[in-house]
Design a protein around this motif. Structure first.
Motif, PDB file in Angstrom:
ATOM      1  N   GLU A 137       0.826  -1.207   0.000  1.00  0.00           N
ATOM      2  CA  GLU A 137       0.000   0.000   0.000  1.00  0.00           C
ATOM      3  C   GLU A 137       0.859   1.255   0.000  1.00  0.00           C
ATOM      4  O   GLU A 137       0.545   2.244  -0.669  1.00  0.00           O
ATOM      5  N   LYS A 138       1.978   1.220   0.743  1.00  0.00           N
ATOM      6  CA  LYS A 138       2.874   2.373   0.773  1.00  0.00           C
ATOM      7  C   LYS A 138       3.425   2.665  -0.620  1.00  0.00           C
ATOM      8  O   LYS A 138       3.604   3.823  -1.005  1.00  0.00           O
ATOM      9  N   MET A 139       3.687   1.617  -1.391  1.00  0.00           N
ATOM     10  CA  MET A 139       4.254   1.798  -2.721  1.00  0.00           C
ATOM     11  C   MET A 139       3.256   2.404  -3.696  1.00  0.00           C
ATOM     12  O   MET A 139       3.648   2.989  -4.703  1.00  0.00           O
ATOM     13  N   THR A 140       1.953   2.272  -3.405  1.00  0.00           N
ATOM     14  CA  THR A 140       0.937   2.715  -4.353  1.00  0.00           C
ATOM     15  C   THR A 140       0.206   3.976  -3.906  1.00  0.00           C
ATOM     16  O   THR A 140      -0.758   4.385  -4.545  1.00  0.00           O
ATOM     17  N   LEU A 141       0.647   4.613  -2.818  1.00  0.00           N
ATOM     18  CA  LEU A 141      -0.006   5.835  -2.366  1.00  0.00           C
ATOM     19  C   LEU A 141       0.344   6.981  -3.319  1.00  0.00           C
ATOM     20  O   LEU A 141       1.522   7.264  -3.535  1.00  0.00           O
ATOM     21  N   PRO A 142      -0.646   7.676  -3.876  1.00  0.00           N
ATOM     22  CA  PRO A 142      -0.348   8.800  -4.771  1.00  0.00           C
ATOM     23  C   PRO A 142       0.085  10.033  -3.990  1.00  0.00           C
ATOM     24  O   PRO A 142      -0.190  10.165  -2.792  1.00  0.00           O
ATOM     25  N   THR A 143       0.761  10.930  -4.660  1.00  0.00           N
ATOM     26  CA  THR A 143       1.139  12.207  -4.054  1.00  0.00           C
ATOM     27  C   THR A 143      -0.097  13.099  -3.947  1.00  0.00           C
ATOM     28  O   THR A 143      -0.885  13.198  -4.891  1.00  0.00           O
ATOM     29  N   LEU A 144      -0.270  13.749  -2.795  1.00  0.00           N
ATOM     30  CA  LEU A 144      -1.369  14.684  -2.621  1.00  0.00           C
ATOM     31  C   LEU A 144      -0.917  16.113  -2.935  1.00  0.00           C
ATOM     32  O   LEU A 144      -1.606  16.861  -3.608  1.00  0.00           O
ATOM     33  N   PHE A 145       0.278  16.463  -2.427  1.00  0.00           N
ATOM     34  CA  PHE A 145       0.847  17.782  -2.740  1.00  0.00           C
ATOM     35  C   PHE A 145       2.316  17.785  -2.336  1.00  0.00           C
ATOM     36  O   PHE A 145       2.810  16.854  -1.685  1.00  0.00           O
ATOM     37  N   LEU A 181     -19.798  21.140   6.819  1.00  0.00           N
ATOM     38  CA  LEU A 181     -19.260  20.817   5.505  1.00  0.00           C
ATOM     39  C   LEU A 181     -17.770  20.519   5.629  1.00  0.00           C
ATOM     40  O   LEU A 181     -17.090  21.058   6.512  1.00  0.00           O
ATOM     41  N   PRO A 182     -17.223  19.689   4.721  1.00  0.00           N
ATOM     42  CA  PRO A 182     -15.852  19.188   4.913  1.00  0.00           C
ATOM     43  C   PRO A 182     -14.744  20.197   4.641  1.00  0.00           C
ATOM     44  O   PRO A 182     -13.610  19.971   5.078  1.00  0.00           O
ATOM     45  N   HIS A 183     -15.013  21.299   3.934  1.00  0.00           N
ATOM     46  CA  HIS A 183     -13.930  22.142   3.456  1.00  0.00           C
ATOM     47  C   HIS A 183     -13.295  22.980   4.573  1.00  0.00           C
ATOM     48  O   HIS A 183     -13.900  23.213   5.619  1.00  0.00           O
ATOM     49  N   PHE A 184     -12.088  23.444   4.321  1.00  0.00           N
ATOM     50  CA  PHE A 184     -11.354  24.279   5.259  1.00  0.00           C
ATOM     51  C   PHE A 184     -12.069  25.630   5.417  1.00  0.00           C
ATOM     52  O   PHE A 184     -12.479  26.244   4.438  1.00  0.00           O
ATOM     53  N   SER A 288      -2.616  26.438  10.925  1.00  0.00           N
ATOM     54  CA  SER A 288      -3.384  25.617   9.990  1.00  0.00           C
ATOM     55  C   SER A 288      -3.537  26.311   8.649  1.00  0.00           C
ATOM     56  O   SER A 288      -3.745  27.522   8.577  1.00  0.00           O
ATOM     57  N   THR A 289      -3.427  25.518   7.584  1.00  0.00           N
ATOM     58  CA  THR A 289      -3.551  26.053   6.235  1.00  0.00           C
ATOM     59  C   THR A 289      -4.459  25.157   5.407  1.00  0.00           C
ATOM     60  O   THR A 289      -4.571  23.951   5.672  1.00  0.00           O
ATOM     61  N   ASP A 290      -5.098  25.728   4.412  1.00  0.00           N
ATOM     62  CA  ASP A 290      -5.997  24.996   3.525  1.00  0.00           C
ATOM     63  C   ASP A 290      -5.155  24.151   2.568  1.00  0.00           C
ATOM     64  O   ASP A 290      -4.346  24.699   1.806  1.00  0.00           O
ATOM     65  N   PRO A 291      -5.334  22.825   2.556  1.00  0.00           N
ATOM     66  CA  PRO A 291      -4.527  22.001   1.643  1.00  0.00           C
ATOM     67  C   PRO A 291      -4.992  22.057   0.191  1.00  0.00           C
ATOM     68  O   PRO A 291      -4.238  21.658  -0.706  1.00  0.00           O
ATOM     69  N   LEU A 292      -6.206  22.550  -0.073  1.00  0.00           N
ATOM     70  CA  LEU A 292      -6.728  22.514  -1.441  1.00  0.00           C
ATOM     71  C   LEU A 292      -5.869  23.313  -2.422  1.00  0.00           C
ATOM     72  O   LEU A 292      -5.594  22.820  -3.526  1.00  0.00           O
ATOM     73  N   PRO A 293      -5.427  24.537  -2.101  1.00  0.00           N
ATOM     74  CA  PRO A 293      -4.539  25.235  -3.038  1.00  0.00           C
ATOM     75  C   PRO A 293      -3.249  24.475  -3.314  1.00  0.00           C
ATOM     76  O   PRO A 293      -2.715  24.527  -4.432  1.00  0.00           O
ATOM     77  N   LEU A 294      -2.745  23.758  -2.324  1.00  0.00           N
ATOM     78  CA  LEU A 294      -1.546  22.948  -2.532  1.00  0.00           C
ATOM     79  C   LEU A 294      -1.828  21.808  -3.505  1.00  0.00           C
ATOM     80  O   LEU A 294      -0.994  21.484  -4.370  1.00  0.00           O
ATOM     81  N   ILE A 295      -3.007  21.208  -3.380  1.00  0.00           N
ATOM     82  CA  ILE A 295      -3.405  20.126  -4.288  1.00  0.00           C
ATOM     83  C   ILE A 295      -3.577  20.682  -5.707  1.00  0.00           C
ATOM     84  O   ILE A 295      -3.114  20.072  -6.687  1.00  0.00           O
TER      85      ILE A 295
END
Length: 337
Positions: A137-145, A181-184, A288-295
């Motif tokens: 599973e570690k080998m197949t984890l995609p990059t998030l940011f 809601l889930p967003h930052f 804390s920072t919003d990860p969406l712009p990084l994605i």
């Protein structure tokens, strides 16, 4: 009782055979300090213990005669055969007369003799299999940011970036009033008559392990009433990730982690979460920072992913208004708490 482990001489770890009978021994193997007898409907009749051998008999069973030579201080060989009465025997020969420890584990079409205990050996094998699965599973984890030249991987198994978006910014919780809601930056606790900003990013999943996104050191691994179990990891340069609403923690404070190690498990809702979820926080200089712009920045050249993000962002104003209306109705019916 004397405990021992066997070392198999490389003269054949597995003998497989087929004699055409409906009930027969199909294979005898030596695996992880246990003798494994695979069969198709044979009935174990007796286990005779002598000074230097064990004799296991099966009724209504046939087997092609075979032998495994074992090089060990305790066991010399493993032999099996059958006779005309359709009785098969498996004979374990010991080098010396001694008080040897063993345990029997019988399952459908499988008979095991474990030295010294089946429970311990099967638990070890299960742990080995789990570790191998975790490595895969570690080998197949995609990059998030990426951030400050560090790569942060997806913290959840079997999840593509598209699935991540569907289960986070694109997801509407079952109880949108209490879960929010889930967003930052979304509102929290307004249904209690007060409000605070949501400083993380919720991903709605259940019954999964949670992986650390990058190498780091655990600086917090504890529980609280609102968060459930949670883990905070320092990745250097004042970069942190926090994993909240876990049911179980798999690490301890001060532990050094490699990217992809398991930090805990989501098993149903935890803390003040109404629905099972991972609350993920990304902190720069412990803010804390919003990860969406990084994605969005990492996937800037993948139009399909950017289109999905844009679509979900376009829906947010309507979802926010809808939730605020539901909160007002809730407060009118129940009053501020």
């Amino acid at each position: 009782m004397m405990m021992f482990f066997l070392r198999l001489l490389l003269l054949g770890a597995i003998f497989s055979f087929s004699s055409g009978f409906a009930a027969e021994i199909t294979a005898v193997t030596f695996e992880q300090s246990r003798i494994v007898i695979r069969h198709t409907g044979c009935q174990a009749q007796s286990l005779v213990r002598e000074e230097q051998r064990l004799i296991l008999s099966f009724t209504a069973c046939q087997a092609t005669e075979g032998r495994l030579l074992l090089l060990d201080k305790a066991i010399t060989n493993l032999h099996w055969l059958s006779d005309d009465s359709q009785r098969a025997q498996v004979i374990i020969q010991f080098a010396l007369a001694q008080d040897y420890a063993f345990e029997i584990d019988e399952q459908e079409n499988l008979y095991q003799i474990c030295f010294p205990r089946c429970h311990n050996l099967l638990k070890q094998q299960s742990e080995l299999n789990l570790n191998a699965l975790n490595q895969l599973e570690k080998m197949t984890l995609p990059t998030l940011f990426t951030l400050q030249n560090k790569t942060f991987l997806m913290p959840l198994p079997n999840m593509r970036i598209e699935d991540f978006l569907d289960r986070s910014i694109g997801y509407v919780p079952q109880d949108v009033v209490r879960d929010g809601l889930p967003h930052f930056g979304s509102k929290r606790d307004d249904w209690l008559g007060k409000s605070r900003p949501h400083l993380g990013y919720d991903i709605y999943v259940d019954n999964v392990p949670v992986f650390v996104m990058a190498d780091g050191v655990v600086i917090r691994a504890t529980h609280s009433r609102l968060s459930g179990a949670y883990v905070k990891v320092h990745h250097g340069n004042q970069l942190y990730t926090v994993y909240v609403h876990l049911k179980d923690i798999a690490v301890q404070e001060g532990q050094t982690l490699q990217q992809g190690d398991i930090v805990g498990y989501i098993r149903g809702p935890a803390g003040n979460a109404v629905e099972a979820q991972l609350h993920l926080e990304v902190k720069i200089n412990d803010m804390s920072t919003d990860p969406l712009p990084l994605i969005k920045d990492y996937y800037q050249n993948q139009a399909q992913i950017l289109q999905k993000i844009t679509h979900y962002e376009s829906l947010l104003p309507q979802l926010i208004r809808g939730r605020e209306q539901k909160v007002r109705e809730f407060l009118e019916q129940n009053g501020a708490r």
